[in-house]
Design a protein around this motif. Structure first.
Motif, PDB file in Angstrom:
ATOM      1  N   GLN B 147      11.252  43.973  51.863  1.00 17.04           N
ATOM      2  CA  GLN B 147      10.138  44.291  52.755  1.00 17.04           C
ATOM      3  C   GLN B 147      10.165  43.477  54.047  1.00 17.04           C
ATOM      4  OE1 GLN B 147       7.550  44.639  48.800  1.00 17.04           O
ATOM      5  NE2 GLN B 147       6.293  44.366  50.592  1.00 17.04           N
ATOM      6  N   LYS B 148      10.431  42.188  53.905  1.00 16.79           N
ATOM      7  CA  LYS B 148      10.487  41.323  55.082  1.00 16.79           C
ATOM      8  C   LYS B 148      11.483  40.213  54.782  1.00 16.79           C
ATOM      9  CE  LYS B 148       6.034  41.991  57.238  1.00 16.79           C
ATOM     10  NZ  LYS B 148       4.607  41.789  57.016  1.00 16.79           N
ATOM     11  N   GLY B 149      11.652  39.282  55.720  1.00 16.32           N
ATOM     12  CA  GLY B 149      12.498  38.128  55.477  1.00 16.32           C
ATOM     13  C   GLY B 149      13.965  38.402  55.796  1.00 16.32           C
ATOM     14  N   THR B 150      14.778  37.391  55.541  1.00 16.32           N
ATOM     15  CA  THR B 150      16.191  37.431  55.918  1.00 16.32           C
ATOM     16  C   THR B 150      17.058  37.094  54.713  1.00 16.32           C
ATOM     17  OG1 THR B 150      15.519  36.613  58.091  1.00 16.32           O
ATOM     18  CG2 THR B 150      17.866  36.471  57.569  1.00 16.32           C
ATOM     19  N   LEU B 151      18.091  37.879  54.499  1.00 15.63           N
ATOM     20  CA  LEU B 151      18.999  37.638  53.381  1.00 15.63           C
ATOM     21  C   LEU B 151      20.420  37.525  53.933  1.00 15.63           C
ATOM     22  CD1 LEU B 151      18.873  39.090  49.893  1.00 15.63           C
ATOM     23  CD2 LEU B 151      20.938  39.563  51.186  1.00 15.63           C
ATOM     24  N   ILE B 152      21.058  36.396  53.656  1.00 17.69           N
ATOM     25  CA  ILE B 152      22.406  36.161  54.184  1.00 17.69           C
ATOM     26  C   ILE B 152      23.360  35.944  53.010  1.00 17.69           C
ATOM     27  CG2 ILE B 152      23.837  34.689  55.661  1.00 17.69           C
ATOM     28  CD1 ILE B 152      21.188  33.747  57.001  1.00 17.69           C
ATOM     29  N   VAL B 153      24.420  36.751  52.965  1.00 15.82           N
ATOM     30  CA  VAL B 153      25.433  36.576  51.926  1.00 15.82           C
ATOM     31  C   VAL B 153      26.746  36.266  52.650  1.00 15.82           C
ATOM     32  CG1 VAL B 153      26.676  37.695  50.031  1.00 15.82           C
ATOM     33  CG2 VAL B 153      24.250  38.191  50.391  1.00 15.82           C
ATOM     34  N   CYS B 154      27.306  35.084  52.387  1.00 16.87           N
ATOM     35  CA  CYS B 154      28.536  34.712  53.101  1.00 16.87           C
ATOM     36  C   CYS B 154      29.759  35.455  52.554  1.00 16.87           C
ATOM     37  CB  CYS B 154      28.762  33.207  53.002  1.00 16.87           C
ATOM     38  SG  CYS B 154      27.448  32.283  53.801  1.00 16.87           S
ATOM     39  N   GLY B 155      29.731  35.789  51.278  1.00 21.21           N
ATOM     40  CA  GLY B 155      30.866  36.483  50.670  1.00 21.21           C
ATOM     41  C   GLY B 155      30.662  37.989  50.664  1.00 21.21           C
ATOM     42  N   ASN B 156      31.138  38.612  49.569  1.00 22.16           N
ATOM     43  CA  ASN B 156      31.071  40.075  49.453  1.00 22.16           C
ATOM     44  C   ASN B 156      29.809  40.487  48.692  1.00 22.16           C
ATOM     45  OD1 ASN B 156      33.704  39.982  50.504  1.00 22.16           O
ATOM     46  ND2 ASN B 156      34.541  39.722  48.425  1.00 22.16           N
ATOM     47  N   CYS B 170      19.453  41.841  56.754  1.00 17.48           N
ATOM     48  CA  CYS B 170      20.531  41.281  55.933  1.00 17.48           C
ATOM     49  C   CYS B 170      21.758  40.989  56.794  1.00 17.48           C
ATOM     50  CB  CYS B 170      20.950  42.274  54.847  1.00 17.48           C
ATOM     51  SG  CYS B 170      19.607  42.760  53.776  1.00 17.48           S
ATOM     52  N   PHE B 171      22.482  39.951  56.405  1.00 20.46           N
ATOM     53  CA  PHE B 171      23.746  39.620  57.063  1.00 20.46           C
ATOM     54  C   PHE B 171      24.792  39.367  55.984  1.00 20.46           C
ATOM     55  CE2 PHE B 171      20.311  38.328  59.849  1.00 20.46           C
ATOM     56  CZ  PHE B 171      20.703  38.838  61.087  1.00 20.46           C
ATOM     57  N   VAL B 172      25.971  39.961  56.184  1.00 25.31           N
ATOM     58  CA  VAL B 172      27.021  39.810  55.179  1.00 25.31           C
ATOM     59  C   VAL B 172      28.297  39.327  55.868  1.00 25.31           C
ATOM     60  CG1 VAL B 172      28.398  40.998  53.420  1.00 25.31           C
ATOM     61  CG2 VAL B 172      26.011  41.660  53.787  1.00 25.31           C
ATOM     62  N   GLY B 173      28.839  38.212  55.344  1.00 24.75           N
ATOM     63  CA  GLY B 173      30.044  37.650  55.950  1.00 24.75           C
ATOM     64  C   GLY B 173      31.320  38.277  55.416  1.00 24.75           C
ATOM     65  N   GLY B 174      31.282  38.770  54.167  1.00 23.96           N
ATOM     66  CA  GLY B 174      32.473  39.360  53.560  1.00 23.96           C
ATOM     67  C   GLY B 174      32.421  40.885  53.620  1.00 23.96           C
ATOM     68  N   LYS B 175      32.869  41.496  52.533  1.00 21.32           N
ATOM     69  CA  LYS B 175      32.903  42.969  52.490  1.00 21.32           C
ATOM     70  C   LYS B 175      31.610  43.484  51.881  1.00 21.32           C
ATOM     71  CE  LYS B 175      36.286  44.721  50.190  1.00 21.32           C
ATOM     72  NZ  LYS B 175      37.317  43.897  49.545  1.00 21.32           N
ATOM     73  N   VAL B 176      31.071  44.553  52.465  1.00 24.39           N
ATOM     74  CA  VAL B 176      29.902  45.198  51.863  1.00 24.39           C
ATOM     75  C   VAL B 176      30.441  46.214  50.860  1.00 24.39           C
ATOM     76  CG1 VAL B 176      27.903  46.662  52.289  1.00 24.39           C
ATOM     77  CG2 VAL B 176      28.507  44.886  53.929  1.00 24.39           C
ATOM     78  N   GLY B 177      30.122  46.000  49.579  1.00 25.24           N
ATOM     79  CA  GLY B 177      30.662  46.851  48.520  1.00 25.24           C
ATOM     80  C   GLY B 177      30.404  48.311  48.808  1.00 25.24           C
ATOM     81  N   ASP B 178      29.158  48.628  49.016  1.00 21.25           N
ATOM     82  CA  ASP B 178      28.798  49.966  49.462  1.00 21.25           C
ATOM     83  C   ASP B 178      27.354  49.905  49.884  1.00 21.25           C
ATOM     84  OD1 ASP B 178      27.402  52.471  48.433  1.00 21.25           O
ATOM     85  OD2 ASP B 178      27.712  51.461  46.519  1.00 21.25           O
TER      86      ASP B 178
END
Ligand SMILES: Cc1cc2nc3c(=O)[nH]c(=O)nc-3n(C[C@H](O)[C@H](O)[C@H](O)COP(=O)(O)O)c2cc1C
Ligand code: SF4
Lengths: 437, 242
Positions: B147-156, B170-178
Motif C-alpha cells: 500500500q505504501k512504503g519502500t521495499l528494496i531487494v539487492c538480490g533477485n 520497490c527497487f530490485v538490484g538483481g533479476k526480477v523473477g517475474d
C-alpha cells in the motif's frame, strides 16, 4: 376478452434476466451488500419450536423468579474475561462500510444495554472506543489500520479468518466509499476500488495459527480473550482447529451473514446455514471436551430473541447481530423514499450498501446523508432492540422453566421438519424420532 | 533512540514465552532499555508488542513473529528469524543478520526492517509504510498488495513480484523473477538513486555495500494503477486479481 395469463419462466426469472443483462453491460459479477436474498428455504431456526413447560416441567413465574442473562466470554485463558449483561453482541462492521454516526450509535447502544461491539476491517475509531463499554478489536487479513495501541485498549481481540457472507475470500470496498478520511485510515489512495486479501499476510494453515494466536495473546499480555471468527464452511473441522489453536471464543458466521459489499454469488452460494453451523460447532467442541470451556458465538441472520434463544439452546453462548442492528438504526425504513429510488432500491428491498449512498445515513461516508442518522436517537433504538431481544429470550427460557437463559438446551425444542430434525438431532414434532440418526 | 543503560540480560532457556516477554517489558518499564536475550533458541513470539523505546539484541535465532506488533524499539537478531518478522510494526527498527522466513515485514505501517541475508516468500505483503531492505534475494509474491512504503531487494526476486500493489515503491538490484499483475518498471529518478545510495550506506557496512549492485543498477517497480478501479476492458488482469 379476458387478459391472457402471462407466464414467466421459473428458470429465467426477472431476477435472473436482470443479473445476466447487468453483467453483460458491466463485464463484472454483481456486488452488493446486505446478505443472501434467496427466497428458497433451507432449514432455519424457524424449523424449530420451543416446548414450554406443562406438566412434565414447571415454568418460572415471569415477574418474580429471576432468569439470568449474563454471559462471560473468555474463561479459558484470559486474565480479564468479557462480562456481558445480555447474550447479544454487536458484530464487527467496518468504519468505512458504516458511517461514523452508525459506528458511534452502535457503540453507545451496546454500552447502554451492557453489551459489546466489535471494530471491523479498517481499525478502531477513537469515538468508538470512547463510547463503548466492551470493545473487541478485529485483526483481519488486510490489517487496515492495524495499531498495537488500539489492541491494547481493547477488551478482546478477534482474529478473523472469514465471514459467512463470503467465506474464503477477501474484502471489497468500492471507490465511492473510499473517501479521503477512510483512505487515510487504511493507508490507501482515495477513491480506489479497495480489494483486500483473503489470506492473512503472516500465516497460512492451522498450525501457524497456533503461533499467531499466541502472538496476539503475548502482545496483549494475556489480559483479554482471543476470539477466532470464521465463515461457516467445514464447521466441524474448522472449529476443532480453532480450539486447538488456543481460541478462547469461537465465532461462527453462517451463510445468512450480512456484508457491506461482496460478490452476490458468494452470498447466495457459499457456506452453510447458521442453524447447521451451530450444531456442527457444538459437536466439535463436545468431541474435544471443550464445550463450555471455549465459548461459542453465533452470527448470521439472527433477527430476534427467538432466533437467539434457539441458537443458545443449540449450544451458543451468545449471538452477534449485524443486519438487525443496522435495521434498528433505520436501514430499509421508508424515509427519504426518493433517495432509495435514486440508487435503484426501495424501502424493504434495499441491499445497496455498496453504493455508499445509503438513504438513511447508515452505510455511507457522505456527510449530508450521515446527518440523517442523529447519534443519540439511533443509539437508543439499538439499546432498545438489545433489551427487547433479551426479554424475548428470557420469556422463552422462563416458559421452559430455566432460571438462566444459557440453560436452554436442544431438549427444550421440537423440530418442525425432517431436515431440522436430522441437522439438530431433535425429534420431529408428532414423533419421538430423530430423523437420519 | 533510547538512552543506553547497562545491558540487562534475559536468559530465555526453557522458560515460557510469557515469562520472557514480561521480563523484557518489566525491564523497559524500570528504565533498563538496553537488553540482550541470551539463548533465544529460535523461540516464537520473542519481543512481541513492545511499545516503548528500547534496544533489544537477540543473541541467536528467533522463531515466528519476532518483534511483531511493536512501536518504537530497535531489535537486532544475530541469527535468522522465522515467519512474520516485525509484522504490523508501527515504528522502530528490526535488523536480522541471517535470513527471514515468510511474511517478513508483513503489514508494517512504519519503521525499518533490514534483512542482511535472504527473505522467503511474501516479503512486505500488505505493507502500509516504512522501509524494507533485503541484502540477498526474496521469494515469491513480495510486496503483494503493497500500500505504501519502500521495499528494496539487492538480490533477485521470486515470482509474482509486486503483484496488485497500491503505492509501495520497490527497487530490485538483481533479476526480477517475474512481475506480478499490474506491476510496471519505471525509470529511476536522480532522487531514487540518491535515496538508494544513502539507504545502502546507512544500513550496510562498506564491505557489504561493495558487494551490492550500484544504485544506478537497480530497477524501480511500481503499480501500473490498472487495478485501482475496475474497468471491463482490463478483464484479463482482473481475472488474475480478484
Ligand atoms: C455493513 C456490514 C459491514 C461488515 N463489515 C465487516 C467487517 O469489517 N469485518 C467482519 O469480520 N465482518 C463484517 N461484516 C459481517 C458481520 O461481522 C457479521 O458476520 C454478519 O453481519 C452477521 O450476520 P447478520 O448481519 O445477518 O447479523 C459486516 C456486515 C455488514 C452488514
Ligand atoms: S438502507 Fe442503507 S444500510 Fe440498509 S441496505 Fe440500504 S444502503 Fe444498506
Amino acid at each position: 376478452m379476458a387478459d391472457p395469463i402471462l407466464q414467466q419462466s421459473g428458470i429465467f426469472t426477472p431476477a435472473v434476466i436482470d443479473d445476466i443483462q447487468t453483467k453483460a453491460a458491466s463485464g463484472l459479477y454483481q456486488i452488493r451488500g446486505y446478505g443472501t436474498l434467496r427466497q428458497r428455504r433451507w432449514a432455519t431456526f424457524d424449523d424449530l419450536t420451543f416446548l414450554p413447560c406443562s406438566l412434565t416441567r414447571i415454568p418460572l413465574e415471569g415477574y418474580r423468579e429471576k432468569c439470568t442473562t449474563a454471559v462471560t466470554l473468555g474463561t479459558r485463558y484470559a486474565k480479564r474475561p468479557i462480562q456481558l449483561d445480555v447474550p447479544i453482541m454487536i458484530t464487527g462492521m467496518s468504519w468505512g462500510a458504516l458511517s461514523l454516526n452508525a459506528k458511534v450509535a452502535l457503540a453507545r447502544g451496546a454500552r447502554a444495554a451492557g453489551s459489546s461491539n466489535t471494530t471491523g476491517d479498517g481499525g478502531m475509531l477513537m469515538a468508538e472506543r470512547e463510547n463503548s463499554r466492551t470493545l473487541i478489536y478485529e485483526v483481519l487479513p488486510s490489517r487496515y489500520g492495524i495499531n498495537i495501541h488500539h489492541m491494547l485498549m481493547a477488551d478482546g481481540i478477534e482474529l478473523t479468518i472469514g465471514q459467512g457472507a463470503k467465506p474464503g475470500t477477501g474484502g471489497l470496498l468500492l471507490g465511492s466509499k473510499v473517501s479521503e478520511v477512510i483512505a487515510r485510515q487504511r493507508d490507501l489512495p482515495a477513491g480506489v476500488d479497495q480489494r483486500s486479501p483473503a489470506r492473512h499476510p503472516d500465516f497460512l494453515g492451522p498450525d501457524d495459527m497456533i503461533v499467531k494466536v499466541e502472538e496476539l495473546r503475548e502482545a496483549t499480555n494475556g489480559e483479554v480473550p482471543i476470539f477466532v471468527k470464521m465463515g461457516a464452511s467445514r464447521v466441524y473441522d474448522d472449529v476443532k482447529l480453532a480450539a486447538k489453536a488456543g481460541a478462547d471464543v469461537i465465532v461462527v458466521d453462517g451463510m445468512e451473514g450480512g456484508t457491506g459489499a461482496s460478490p452476490a454469488i458468494l452470498q447466495e452460494h457459499t457456506g452453510i446455514p447458521t442453524l447447521a453451523a451451530v450444531c456442527e460447532a457444538r459437536a466439535a467442541l463436545e468431541d474435544m471436551a471443550l464445550y463450555g470451556e471455549v465459548q461459542l458465538v453465533i452470527a448470521g441472520g439472527i433477527r430476534d430473541g427467538v432466533d437467539a434463544a434457539k441458537a443458545i439452546a443449540l449450544g451458543a453462548d451468545a449471538c452477534y447481530i449485524g443486519t438487525a442492528a443496522l435495521i434498528a438504526l433505520n436501514c430499509n425504513r421508508p424515509l427519504h423514499v426518493e433517495d432509495y429510488a435514486k440508487i435503484g432500491a426501495a424501502p424493504y428491498a434495499c441491499h445497496h450498501c455498496h453504493t455508499g449512498l445509503c438513504p438513511v445515513g447508515v452505510t455511507t461516508q457522505d456527510p449530508e446523508l450521515m446527518r440523517r442518522l442523529p447519534i443519540d436517537e439511533a443509539a437508543e433504538r439499538v439499546s432498545n432492540l438489545l433489551h427487547a431481544m433479551t426479554l424475548e429470550i428470557q420469556m422463552l427460557a422462563r416458559a421452559c422453566g430455566k432460571s438462566d437463559v444459557r440453560r436452554l438446551e436442544p431438549e427444550d425444542m421440537a423440530a418442525l421438519t425432517t431436515e431440522a430434525s436430522a441437522i439438530c438431532g431433535i425429534p420431529l414434532a408428532g414423533t419421538r424420532k430423530v430423523y437420519g440418526h | 533512540m533510547a538512552e543506553i543503560t547497562p545491558l540487562a540480560t534475559v536468559e530465555c532457556g526453557q522458560r515460557p514465552i510469557r515469562e520472557i516477554n514480561q521480563e523484557i517489558k518489566a525491564l523497559i518499564a524500570a528504565g533498563r532499555t538496553g537488553i540482550e536475550l541470551a539463548g533465544p533458541g529460535a523461540r516464537h513470539n520473542l519481543g512481541v508488542g513492545i511499545v516503548q523505546l528500547a534496544r533489544i539484541h537477540i543473541r541467536g535465532s528467533a522463531g515466528y513473529y519476532c518483534a511483531g506488533l511493536i512501536d518504537g524499539p530497535e531489535f537486532e537478531v544475530d541469527g535468522s528469524a522465522g515467519w512474520g518478522l516485525a509484522e504490523s510494526m508501527m515504528s522502530g527498527k528490526v535488523v536480522v543478520h541471517g535470513n527471514a522466513g515468510n511474511g517478513a515485514a508483513a503489514a508494517i505501517r512504519g519503521g525499518t526492517v533490514v534483512i542482511h541475508g535472504d527473505a522467503a516468500a511474501r516479503l512486505g505483503v500488505s505493507m502500509k509504510g516504512g522501509l524494507v531492505l533485503v541484502g540477498g534475494d526474496c521469494g515469491y509474491m513480495a510486496a503483494f498488495m503493497g500500500q505504501k512504503g519502500t521495499l528494496i531487494v539487492c538480490g533477485n526476486t521470486g515470482e509474482a513480484f509486486a503483484d496488485s500493489m497500491y503505492e509501495t515503491t520497490c527497487f530490485v538490484g538483481g533479476k526480477v523473477g517475474d512481475l506480478g499483475t499490474d506491476a510496471v518498471i519505471e525509470p529511476l529518478s536522480e532522487e531514487d538513486i540518491a535515496m538508494l545510495d544513502s539507504t545502502l550506506a546507512t544500513h550496510f557496512s562498506a564491505g557489504e555495500r561493495a558487494r551490492k549492485p550500484a544504485p544506478r543498477a537497480f530497477q524501480k517497480i511500481v503499480a501500473g494503477r490498472k487495478l485501482w478501479n475496475f474497468d471491463k476492458r482490463n478483464w484479463q488482469w482482473w481475472r488474475e486479481a480478484l
